[in-house]
Design a protein around this motif. Sequence first.
Motif, short mmCIF file in Angstrom:
data_model
loop_
_atom_site.label_atom_id
_atom_site.label_comp_id
_atom_site.label_asym_id
_atom_site.label_seq_id
_atom_site.Cartn_x
_atom_site.Cartn_y
_atom_site.Cartn_z
N THR A 49 0.84 -1.19 0.00
CA THR A 49 0.00 0.00 0.00
C THR A 49 0.88 1.24 0.00
OG1 THR A 49 -1.76 -1.13 1.23
CG2 THR A 49 -1.79 1.28 1.24
N TYR A 50 0.66 2.10 -0.98
CA TYR A 50 1.37 3.39 -1.07
C TYR A 50 0.42 4.45 -0.51
CZ TYR A 50 4.64 1.07 -4.23
OH TYR A 50 5.56 0.22 -4.78
N ARG A 51 0.82 5.06 0.60
CA ARG A 51 0.00 6.09 1.23
C ARG A 51 0.41 7.47 0.71
NH1 ARG A 51 0.57 2.29 5.47
NH2 ARG A 51 -1.46 1.42 6.02
N PRO A 52 -0.55 8.28 0.31
CA PRO A 52 -0.23 9.58 -0.30
C PRO A 52 0.34 10.58 0.70
CG PRO A 52 -2.60 9.35 0.00
CD PRO A 52 -2.01 8.02 0.35
N LYS A 53 1.19 11.46 0.21
CA LYS A 53 1.72 12.54 1.04
C LYS A 53 0.62 13.52 1.43
CE LYS A 53 6.32 12.58 -1.14
NZ LYS A 53 7.28 13.41 -1.91
N LEU A 54 -0.28 13.77 0.49
CA LEU A 54 -1.32 14.76 0.70
C LEU A 54 -2.57 14.13 1.31
CD1 LEU A 54 -0.99 16.69 -2.67
CD2 LEU A 54 0.10 17.21 -0.50
N HIS A 55 -3.25 14.86 2.15
CA HIS A 55 -4.48 14.38 2.76
C HIS A 55 -5.59 14.28 1.72
CE1 HIS A 55 -2.81 14.51 6.75
NE2 HIS A 55 -2.51 15.79 6.63
N LYS A 56 -6.53 13.39 1.98
CA LYS A 56 -7.71 13.20 1.13
C LYS A 56 -7.36 12.76 -0.28
CE LYS A 56 -10.52 16.47 3.78
NZ LYS A 56 -11.39 17.67 3.74
N ARG A 57 -6.26 12.09 -0.42
CA ARG A 57 -5.90 11.46 -1.69
C ARG A 57 -5.99 9.96 -1.53
NH1 ARG A 57 -5.39 15.10 -6.06
NH2 ARG A 57 -4.61 17.07 -5.23
N GLU A 58 -6.23 9.25 -2.61
CA GLU A 58 -6.43 7.81 -2.52
C GLU A 58 -5.11 7.06 -2.39
OE1 GLU A 58 -8.76 6.21 -5.64
OE2 GLU A 58 -10.54 7.41 -5.17
N GLU A 59 -5.13 6.00 -1.59
CA GLU A 59 -3.99 5.09 -1.52
C GLU A 59 -3.93 4.28 -2.81
OE1 GLU A 59 -4.02 4.11 3.28
OE2 GLU A 59 -4.96 2.70 1.87
N VAL A 60 -2.75 3.77 -3.10
CA VAL A 60 -2.56 2.83 -4.21
C VAL A 60 -2.19 1.49 -3.60
CG1 VAL A 60 -1.22 2.25 -6.25
CG2 VAL A 60 -1.86 4.63 -5.82
N VAL A 61 -2.99 0.49 -3.89
CA VAL A 61 -2.74 -0.86 -3.39
C VAL A 61 -2.43 -1.76 -4.58
CG1 VAL A 61 -3.66 -2.82 -2.10
CG2 VAL A 61 -4.32 -0.49 -1.46
N ALA A 62 -1.34 -2.50 -4.51
CA ALA A 62 -0.92 -3.33 -5.64
C ALA A 62 -0.44 -4.69 -5.17
CB ALA A 62 0.21 -2.63 -6.40
N PRO A 63 -0.64 -5.74 -5.98
CA PRO A 63 -0.12 -7.06 -5.65
C PRO A 63 1.41 -7.07 -5.69
CG PRO A 63 -1.82 -7.19 -7.35
CD PRO A 63 -1.44 -5.75 -7.22
N ILE A 64 2.00 -7.90 -4.85
CA ILE A 64 3.46 -8.03 -4.81
C ILE A 64 3.87 -9.50 -4.88
CG2 ILE A 64 3.89 -5.93 -3.51
CD1 ILE A 64 4.19 -7.74 -0.98
N HIS A 65 5.12 -9.70 -5.26
CA HIS A 65 5.76 -11.02 -5.23
C HIS A 65 7.10 -10.82 -4.54
CE1 HIS A 65 2.79 -12.50 -8.12
NE2 HIS A 65 2.99 -11.36 -8.78
N LEU A 66 7.28 -11.45 -3.40
CA LEU A 66 8.51 -11.27 -2.64
C LEU A 66 9.67 -11.99 -3.32
CD1 LEU A 66 9.74 -10.11 -0.02
CD2 LEU A 66 9.26 -12.33 1.06
N LEU A 67 10.76 -11.27 -3.53
CA LEU A 67 11.96 -11.84 -4.13
C LEU A 67 12.93 -12.33 -3.08
CD1 LEU A 67 12.54 -9.16 -6.90
CD2 LEU A 67 11.57 -11.46 -7.19
N GLY A 68 13.10 -11.54 -2.04
CA GLY A 68 14.04 -11.92 -1.00
C GLY A 68 14.34 -10.76 -0.09
#
Length: 252
Positions: A49-68
Amino acid sequence: MSGLSFADVMDDSILVYVEDHERFVEWITERTGGGSDEMSVDLHKQQITYRPKLHKREEVVAPIHLLGSVATEPRSAMWAWANEHVKDLPVARMVERVRDFGASRGVAELTTPEISIPADSEGSDGLATTATTMAAISCRITGIPTAQIITGNGIRLVMLVDAAGFAPATPSGISFPRTLMSAISAPGWVHDHRRATQGYAQARNLPYGWEPNFGALNIGFPEGNVRVAFDQDGRVSDIQAAFGQQPHQPGH
């Protein structure tokens, strides 16, 4: 691509990785309306989850694959498929492709569970370079265009980010010189300047051609030709653009 070394695979991967990661940062900034200064990872949900610097902006949630992970103590990198804490989780499945590629091409570092990292030499950061290497190589092997490295408590987590709606960068003769110089200026990122430059052209499916004695490589971008010259030691010595012209020795 038989008989590859770890350095070869990095050279084949790094320029595309640098270009795509820069575009990903721009994309996150666009999506969050100003960028993200805080990230959280849930390995069980397999997402970042990428949380925005600015208030009242939408987070970006993305699938991940752990490499190590890359650890300060012990000073080593461990692939997720070898980590007892995560190897049985779905988040660690994709990295098996990287291991299988290494097994098929004889790249020992991709099949070794834990890799020791030598002490830093002057101007280098072996831990950061190793994390970048894991990310760049894995992006090229899996076809997932970008990755994220998160640092905390002496550990760097390295993961692929498969964000919906994100597209790799479009090759540009205008920005390529900056990408190339950025990569070769970073300690440990590029081992063979010629191979890395040709590897970029091949990965982007751009027409290219070598001049005699591999003295220069001409790459055809949408804007025209970019000529990368190399010195007698095989290092980049000059970059010239002739937009509106195509490479005068195209070939693969």
